[in-house]
Design a protein around this motif. Sequence first.
Motif, PDB file in Angstrom:
ATOM      1  N   ILE A  70       0.851  -1.202   0.000  1.00  0.00           N
ATOM      2  CA  ILE A  70       0.000   0.000   0.000  1.00  0.00           C
ATOM      3  C   ILE A  70       0.879   1.241   0.000  1.00  0.00           C
ATOM      4  CG2 ILE A  70      -1.626   1.333   1.395  1.00  0.00           C
ATOM      5  CD1 ILE A  70      -3.012  -1.179   2.138  1.00  0.00           C
ATOM      6  N   LEU A  71       1.960   1.217   0.787  1.00  0.00           N
ATOM      7  CA  LEU A  71       2.879   2.365   0.814  1.00  0.00           C
ATOM      8  C   LEU A  71       3.485   2.597  -0.567  1.00  0.00           C
ATOM      9  CD1 LEU A  71       4.163   4.407   2.722  1.00  0.00           C
ATOM     10  CD2 LEU A  71       6.041   2.834   3.046  1.00  0.00           C
ATOM     11  N   SER A  73       2.325   1.646  -3.556  1.00  0.00           N
ATOM     12  CA  SER A  73       1.401   2.110  -4.593  1.00  0.00           C
ATOM     13  C   SER A  73       0.874   3.506  -4.278  1.00  0.00           C
ATOM     14  CB  SER A  73       0.251   1.120  -4.783  1.00  0.00           C
ATOM     15  OG  SER A  73      -0.263   0.726  -3.561  1.00  0.00           O
ATOM     16  N   ASN A  74       0.890   3.918  -2.980  1.00  0.00           N
ATOM     17  CA  ASN A  74       0.601   5.315  -2.654  1.00  0.00           C
ATOM     18  C   ASN A  74       1.557   6.226  -3.393  1.00  0.00           C
ATOM     19  OD1 ASN A  74      -1.274   6.551  -0.646  1.00  0.00           O
ATOM     20  ND2 ASN A  74      -0.755   4.704   0.475  1.00  0.00           N
ATOM     21  N   VAL A  77       0.900   6.076  -7.303  1.00  0.00           N
ATOM     22  CA  VAL A  77      -0.288   6.797  -7.772  1.00  0.00           C
ATOM     23  C   VAL A  77      -0.107   8.299  -7.584  1.00  0.00           C
ATOM     24  CG1 VAL A  77      -2.755   7.142  -7.357  1.00  0.00           C
ATOM     25  CG2 VAL A  77      -1.847   4.854  -7.458  1.00  0.00           C
ATOM     26  N   ALA A  78       0.496   8.711  -6.457  1.00  0.00           N
ATOM     27  CA  ALA A  78       0.718  10.142  -6.227  1.00  0.00           C
ATOM     28  C   ALA A  78       1.615  10.721  -7.326  1.00  0.00           C
ATOM     29  CB  ALA A  78       1.339  10.370  -4.853  1.00  0.00           C
ATOM     30  N   ILE A  81      -0.436  11.129 -10.547  1.00  0.00           N
ATOM     31  CA  ILE A  81      -1.369  12.266 -10.493  1.00  0.00           C
ATOM     32  C   ILE A  81      -0.600  13.574 -10.648  1.00  0.00           C
ATOM     33  CG2 ILE A  81      -2.915  13.559  -8.972  1.00  0.00           C
ATOM     34  CD1 ILE A  81      -3.904  10.921  -7.883  1.00  0.00           C
ATOM     35  N   LEU A  82       0.567  13.674  -9.997  1.00  0.00           N
ATOM     36  CA  LEU A  82       1.322  14.927 -10.054  1.00  0.00           C
ATOM     37  C   LEU A  82       1.937  15.154 -11.419  1.00  0.00           C
ATOM     38  CD1 LEU A  82       3.035  15.095  -6.576  1.00  0.00           C
ATOM     39  CD2 LEU A  82       1.119  16.415  -7.435  1.00  0.00           C
ATOM     40  N   GLY A  84       0.566  14.534 -14.180  1.00  0.00           N
ATOM     41  CA  GLY A  84      -0.478  15.090 -15.034  1.00  0.00           C
ATOM     42  C   GLY A  84      -0.534  14.438 -16.391  1.00  0.00           C
ATOM     43  N   PRO A 117      -4.120   1.723  -3.409  1.00  0.00           N
ATOM     44  CA  PRO A 117      -4.389   2.684  -4.477  1.00  0.00           C
ATOM     45  C   PRO A 117      -3.887   2.126  -5.806  1.00  0.00           C
ATOM     46  CG  PRO A 117      -3.313   3.732  -2.619  1.00  0.00           C
ATOM     47  CD  PRO A 117      -3.233   2.261  -2.387  1.00  0.00           C
ATOM     48  N   GLY A 118      -4.677   2.318  -6.856  1.00  0.00           N
ATOM     49  CA  GLY A 118      -4.242   1.852  -8.162  1.00  0.00           C
ATOM     50  C   GLY A 118      -4.971   0.624  -8.641  1.00  0.00           C
ATOM     51  N   THR A 119      -5.553  -0.162  -7.721  1.00  0.00           N
ATOM     52  CA  THR A 119      -6.365  -1.290  -8.152  1.00  0.00           C
ATOM     53  C   THR A 119      -7.687  -1.242  -7.407  1.00  0.00           C
ATOM     54  OG1 THR A 119      -5.252  -2.634  -6.498  1.00  0.00           O
ATOM     55  CG2 THR A 119      -4.533  -2.906  -8.766  1.00  0.00           C
ATOM     56  N   VAL A 135      -7.680  -1.281 -13.134  1.00  0.00           N
ATOM     57  CA  VAL A 135      -6.300  -0.952 -12.799  1.00  0.00           C
ATOM     58  C   VAL A 135      -5.986   0.439 -13.331  1.00  0.00           C
ATOM     59  CG1 VAL A 135      -3.907  -1.668 -12.986  1.00  0.00           C
ATOM     60  CG2 VAL A 135      -5.677  -3.372 -12.874  1.00  0.00           C
ATOM     61  N   PHE A 136      -5.393   1.266 -12.459  1.00  0.00           N
ATOM     62  CA  PHE A 136      -5.139   2.665 -12.784  1.00  0.00           C
ATOM     63  C   PHE A 136      -4.023   2.810 -13.803  1.00  0.00           C
ATOM     64  CE2 PHE A 136      -3.491   6.923 -11.323  1.00  0.00           C
ATOM     65  CZ  PHE A 136      -4.570   7.632 -11.786  1.00  0.00           C
TER      66      PHE A 136
ATOM     67  N   LEU B  27      -0.640  13.738   1.130  1.00  0.00           N
ATOM     68  CA  LEU B  27      -1.190  12.621   0.352  1.00  0.00           C
ATOM     69  C   LEU B  27      -2.686  12.789   0.163  1.00  0.00           C
ATOM     70  CD1 LEU B  27       0.648   9.424   1.610  1.00  0.00           C
ATOM     71  CD2 LEU B  27       0.577  10.326  -0.692  1.00  0.00           C
ATOM     72  N   ILE B  30      -3.189  15.364  -2.544  1.00  0.00           N
ATOM     73  CA  ILE B  30      -2.924  14.829  -3.885  1.00  0.00           C
ATOM     74  C   ILE B  30      -4.077  13.935  -4.337  1.00  0.00           C
ATOM     75  CG2 ILE B  30      -1.387  13.345  -5.216  1.00  0.00           C
ATOM     76  CD1 ILE B  30       0.887  14.286  -3.448  1.00  0.00           C
ATOM     77  N   PHE B  33      -6.998  16.091  -5.233  1.00  0.00           N
ATOM     78  CA  PHE B  33      -6.694  16.801  -6.489  1.00  0.00           C
ATOM     79  C   PHE B  33      -6.896  15.868  -7.676  1.00  0.00           C
ATOM     80  CE2 PHE B  33      -3.385  17.820  -9.670  1.00  0.00           C
ATOM     81  CZ  PHE B  33      -3.933  18.997 -10.130  1.00  0.00           C
ATOM     82  N   ARG B  37      -9.408  16.041 -10.893  1.00  0.00           N
ATOM     83  CA  ARG B  37      -8.837  16.271 -12.206  1.00  0.00           C
ATOM     84  C   ARG B  37      -9.030  15.117 -13.189  1.00  0.00           C
ATOM     85  NH1 ARG B  37      -3.747  15.747 -15.043  1.00  0.00           N
ATOM     86  NH2 ARG B  37      -4.333  13.701 -14.344  1.00  0.00           N
ATOM     87  N   ASP B  43     -11.377   5.923 -13.228  1.00  0.00           N
ATOM     88  CA  ASP B  43     -10.069   6.430 -12.813  1.00  0.00           C
ATOM     89  C   ASP B  43     -10.183   7.144 -11.479  1.00  0.00           C
ATOM     90  OD1 ASP B  43      -8.736   5.464 -14.915  1.00  0.00           O
ATOM     91  OD2 ASP B  43      -8.491   7.361 -15.980  1.00  0.00           O
ATOM     92  N   HIS B  46      -9.800   5.514  -7.874  1.00  0.00           N
ATOM     93  CA  HIS B  46      -8.513   5.215  -7.259  1.00  0.00           C
ATOM     94  C   HIS B  46      -7.981   6.366  -6.420  1.00  0.00           C
ATOM     95  CE1 HIS B  46      -8.237   1.575  -9.555  1.00  0.00           C
ATOM     96  NE2 HIS B  46      -8.497   2.247 -10.655  1.00  0.00           N
ATOM     97  N   THR B  49      -8.393   6.794  -2.415  1.00  0.00           N
ATOM     98  CA  THR B  49      -7.761   5.793  -1.551  1.00  0.00           C
ATOM     99  C   THR B  49      -6.414   6.271  -1.025  1.00  0.00           C
ATOM    100  OG1 THR B  49      -6.937   4.743  -3.553  1.00  0.00           O
ATOM    101  CG2 THR B  49      -8.850   3.747  -2.519  1.00  0.00           C
ATOM    102  N   LEU B  50      -5.807   7.275  -1.686  1.00  0.00           N
ATOM    103  CA  LEU B  50      -4.581   7.861  -1.129  1.00  0.00           C
ATOM    104  C   LEU B  50      -4.870   8.458   0.236  1.00  0.00           C
ATOM    105  CD1 LEU B  50      -2.946   9.820  -4.065  1.00  0.00           C
ATOM    106  CD2 LEU B  50      -2.150   7.746  -3.021  1.00  0.00           C
ATOM    107  N   TRP B  54      -2.581   5.907   3.460  1.00  0.00           N
ATOM    108  CA  TRP B  54      -1.494   6.508   4.234  1.00  0.00           C
ATOM    109  C   TRP B  54      -1.756   7.965   4.576  1.00  0.00           C
ATOM    110  CZ3 TRP B  54       2.109   4.357   7.116  1.00  0.00           C
ATOM    111  CH2 TRP B  54       2.316   2.996   6.932  1.00  0.00           C
TER     112      TRP B  54
END
Lengths: 161, 139, 93
Positions: A70-71, A73-74, A77-78, A81-82, A84, A117-119, A135-136, B27, B30, B33, B37, B43, B46, B49-50, B54
């Motif tokens: 989980i850590l 995939s956090n 995924v972050a 997203i960043l 873009g 996150p991601g699934t 799946v993301f 987190l 994000i 956000f 977006r 999509d 997901h 869940t961030l 955590w």
Amino acid sequence: MTRFFPFPLLLVSLVLMWLALTSLSLGNLIVGILVALMAVHGFAALQPSRPKIKKWHLVPKLIGVVLLDILRSNIAVATIILQGRRRQRKSGFLTIPLDLRDPTGLAILSVIITSTPGTAWMDYNSARGEVLLHVFDLVDEADWLDTIKNRYEHLLREIFE
Amino acid sequence: MSMPHAANLPLWAAILVAAFLVIGAGLTLIGSFGFWRLRSFYDRVHAPTLGTSWGTGGIVFASMIYFTVLELRPVVHEILIGIFVTVTMPVTLMLLARAAIYRDRAEQNPDVPVMEPARARLEEASTGSETGSRLQNGI
Amino acid sequence: MSEMIVVFAVWVAHGALALAMIFAMARMMRGPRAQDRVLGLDTLYVNSMLQLLVFGIRTGSTFYFEAALIIGVLGFVATAALAKFLMRGEVIE
């Protein structure tokens, strides 16, 4: 013994929850045990299925693997997203055949997959034993199939079956 | 804003609390956000869940360290929130995802895979070998 | 020194969570589908619960913890009921 204490694990965790919510004293312990006993008997009246954990020593390993994943995939995924729209990303549905049949094991697998996150667990077909995931970041389908089957399902089958 | 009780905190604990707070809140930000977006609903599922994995974990850890060090006894009731959120969030997400899939399939949206049991039923109709249990289970 | 670090971190966390709440609310208003709005409401619940935990650290009182727990419980029940509503259009069936 099992008539008065039908679900020992649930009983213990309810007493611990009561003590965490109030304060650590003898009076609270007694009240907590009474409340937990009532709740456990109420739960037994619902006739739930009884999960059997066969290999207790693998449970901490499963929790460790899941927390680490989980850590990871956090972070993944972050980053996506960043980044873009600069990065080409393909998300999509994925059907995976499962060999796990134990209802508790399947419930735990669905919670693991969705809370990562991601699934996300979308649908399960019990007749065919197939699960529909979303799946993301679907770069490699075989890679995801391998992760789910070998990392989680294998452990869960050893624990429950 | 001043926090007079925080002055009693040792430096290492202050740094730990600050780090966990900023990581957890960051987190969550994000995640929200991304939720705002991203383009399709599947999509967007997901992104939150961030915040519930955590994001919540970081803030819960910060709160636990802060109160445990200040009151010099273990304060662990925050962990209940962590456990509660990690157990309930997948359930709500799965319910919502199933509702979304149900609605999209009812509208015959081409982006969503067709209902698997429908294919099973078609195969049964063509082979005629298996009946009954599959039809009942495959909803 | 340690007061300054914690105060700074608490302000950053407050700001980040407030912004996260705005993003969730924007998606809730924009939609476009009902499931987006329900998921936005759920995200808003979680963000406000975390905001209350940060309030608890700022004031040093544990009362905010109980409010956060209640928001978490109510948010779960509300989202589950709304998701059920989306499945069929009726809560009681």
